[in-house]
Design a protein around this motif. Structure first.
Motif, PDB file in Angstrom:
ATOM      1  N   ALA A  40       3.262-104.847 -10.449  1.00 36.42           N
ATOM      2  CA  ALA A  40       3.748-104.580 -11.764  1.00 36.42           C
ATOM      3  C   ALA A  40       5.087-103.502 -12.032  1.00 36.42           C
ATOM      4  O   ALA A  40       5.862-103.485 -12.819  1.00 36.42           O
ATOM      5  CB  ALA A  40       2.400-104.137 -12.740  1.00 36.42           C
ATOM      6  N   GLU A  41       4.866-102.551 -11.185  1.00 35.37           N
ATOM      7  CA  GLU A  41       5.663-101.366 -11.124  1.00 35.37           C
ATOM      8  C   GLU A  41       7.096-101.688 -10.607  1.00 35.37           C
ATOM      9  O   GLU A  41       8.285-101.598 -11.203  1.00 35.37           O
ATOM     10  CB  GLU A  41       5.130-100.188 -10.411  1.00 35.37           C
ATOM     11  CG  GLU A  41       5.982 -99.104 -10.586  1.00 35.37           C
ATOM     12  CD  GLU A  41       6.091 -98.175 -12.210  1.00 35.37           C
ATOM     13  OE1 GLU A  41       6.953 -98.030 -12.144  1.00 35.37           O
ATOM     14  OE2 GLU A  41       5.037 -98.453 -12.642  1.00 35.37           O
ATOM     15  N   HIS A  42       6.976-102.648  -9.641  1.00 37.47           N
ATOM     16  CA  HIS A  42       8.076-103.309  -8.991  1.00 37.47           C
ATOM     17  C   HIS A  42       8.960-104.184  -9.960  1.00 37.47           C
ATOM     18  O   HIS A  42      10.225-104.180 -10.049  1.00 37.47           O
ATOM     19  CB  HIS A  42       7.755-104.153  -7.828  1.00 37.47           C
ATOM     20  CG  HIS A  42       8.991-104.848  -7.175  1.00 37.47           C
ATOM     21  ND1 HIS A  42       9.697-104.340  -6.454  1.00 37.47           N
ATOM     22  CD2 HIS A  42       9.011-106.242  -7.419  1.00 37.47           C
ATOM     23  CE1 HIS A  42      10.718-105.531  -6.413  1.00 37.47           C
ATOM     24  NE2 HIS A  42      10.328-106.490  -6.740  1.00 37.47           N
ATOM     25  N   LEU A  43       8.071-105.079 -10.774  1.00 35.34           N
ATOM     26  CA  LEU A  43       8.620-105.874 -11.639  1.00 35.34           C
ATOM     27  C   LEU A  43       9.246-105.185 -12.857  1.00 35.34           C
ATOM     28  O   LEU A  43      10.410-105.323 -13.608  1.00 35.34           O
ATOM     29  CB  LEU A  43       7.719-106.985 -12.154  1.00 35.34           C
ATOM     30  CG  LEU A  43       7.058-107.940 -11.309  1.00 35.34           C
ATOM     31  CD1 LEU A  43       5.863-108.661 -12.117  1.00 35.34           C
ATOM     32  CD2 LEU A  43       8.075-108.914 -10.966  1.00 35.34           C
ATOM     33  N   LYS A  44       8.618-103.753 -13.173  1.00 32.36           N
ATOM     34  CA  LYS A  44       9.199-103.099 -14.285  1.00 32.36           C
ATOM     35  C   LYS A  44      10.584-102.665 -14.087  1.00 32.36           C
ATOM     36  O   LYS A  44      11.589-102.414 -14.669  1.00 32.36           O
ATOM     37  CB  LYS A  44       8.079-102.105 -14.681  1.00 32.36           C
ATOM     38  CG  LYS A  44       8.431-101.323 -16.182  1.00 32.36           C
ATOM     39  CD  LYS A  44       7.450-100.108 -16.304  1.00 32.36           C
ATOM     40  CE  LYS A  44       7.951 -99.404 -17.572  1.00 32.36           C
ATOM     41  NZ  LYS A  44       6.869 -98.335 -17.933  1.00 32.36           N
TER      42      LYS A  44
END
Length: 168
Positions: A40-44
C-alpha cells in the motif's frame, strides 16, 4: 584391515552471510498484514496509481454506515486485492465482492450477508491493470502479469529483509 572406504565428507553449507540475497521469497512467505502495509505504501508513492476523486465519500459496501476513516484506505484495499489475485489467479470481481462482503445488520430483524461494492473493486482492478500488475485471464477473472509478480515478490523480499534486520 578390510574396512569399507569411508565416504568423503559432505560439503558443509555456508551460513547466510550479510550480502546473501534471500532467493525465493514470495508473497506467500510473508505475513499478510505486513505485505499489504508495504505494498500500500508502494502504491501510494507510485505516480502511476491514482486515487479517484470520489474515494473520500464512497462507502465500501451496502452494509457499512460510513465511509472508511483512514486516508490510505484505497491503497490498502488495492494492495489486498493484488495479494488475493496473486494467491488465486482467475479471481474476478464477484469473488472479491464476496470476500469483502459482510453482515448487513438491520436493527431488530435478522442479519443477512451482503456483497461489497463492485464499482470500487472494478476501479482498483482497472488501476492495477494500468500499472501492468494484473491482466485479464481470458473470460475468467484476472491474473498477475510477469512484471507484476516480480514487483510483488520484490516488495515481499524487502519486507522479509526488514523482518530479519528487526530480529537481530
Amino acid at each position: 584391515p578390510n574396512s569399507p572406504p569411508t565416504p568423503p565428507n559432505p560439503p558443509q553449507l555456508n551460513k547466510m552471510s550479510e550480502e546473501f540475497e534471500p532467493r525465493g521469497i514470495t508473497v506467500r512467505d510473508i505475513a499478510p498484514a505486513d505485505f499489504i502495509k508495504a505494498y500500500a505504501e508502494h502504491l501510494k508513492n507510485s505516480d502511476k496509481f491514482e486515487l479517484p476523486n470520489w474515494a473520500d465519500t464512497v462507502k465500501t459496501a451496502v452494509f457499512k454506515e460510513l465511509a472508511p476513516y483512514g486516508d490510505d484506505w484505497y491503497y490498502i484495499r488495492a494492495a489486498s486485492i493484488a495479494r488475493k489475485i496473486y494467491l488465486r489467479p482467475g479471481t474476478g470481481v464477484g469473488a472479491l465482492q464476496k470476500w469483502y462482503g459482510g453482515s448487513y445488520r438491520r436493527g431488530t430483524r435478522t442479519e443477512h450477508f451482503r456483497k461489497a461494492n463492485s464499482g470500487l473493486i472494478r476501479s482498483v482492478l482497472q488501476g492495477l491493470e494500468e500499472m501492468k500488475v494484473i491482466e485479464k485471464a481470458g473470460a475468467k477473472g484476472r491474473k498477475v502479469t510477469r512484471v507484476g509478480q516480480q514487483d510483488l515478490d520484490r516488495i515481499a523480499g524487502g519486507v522479509a529483509r526488514a523482518a530479519l534486520e528487526d530480529e537481530e
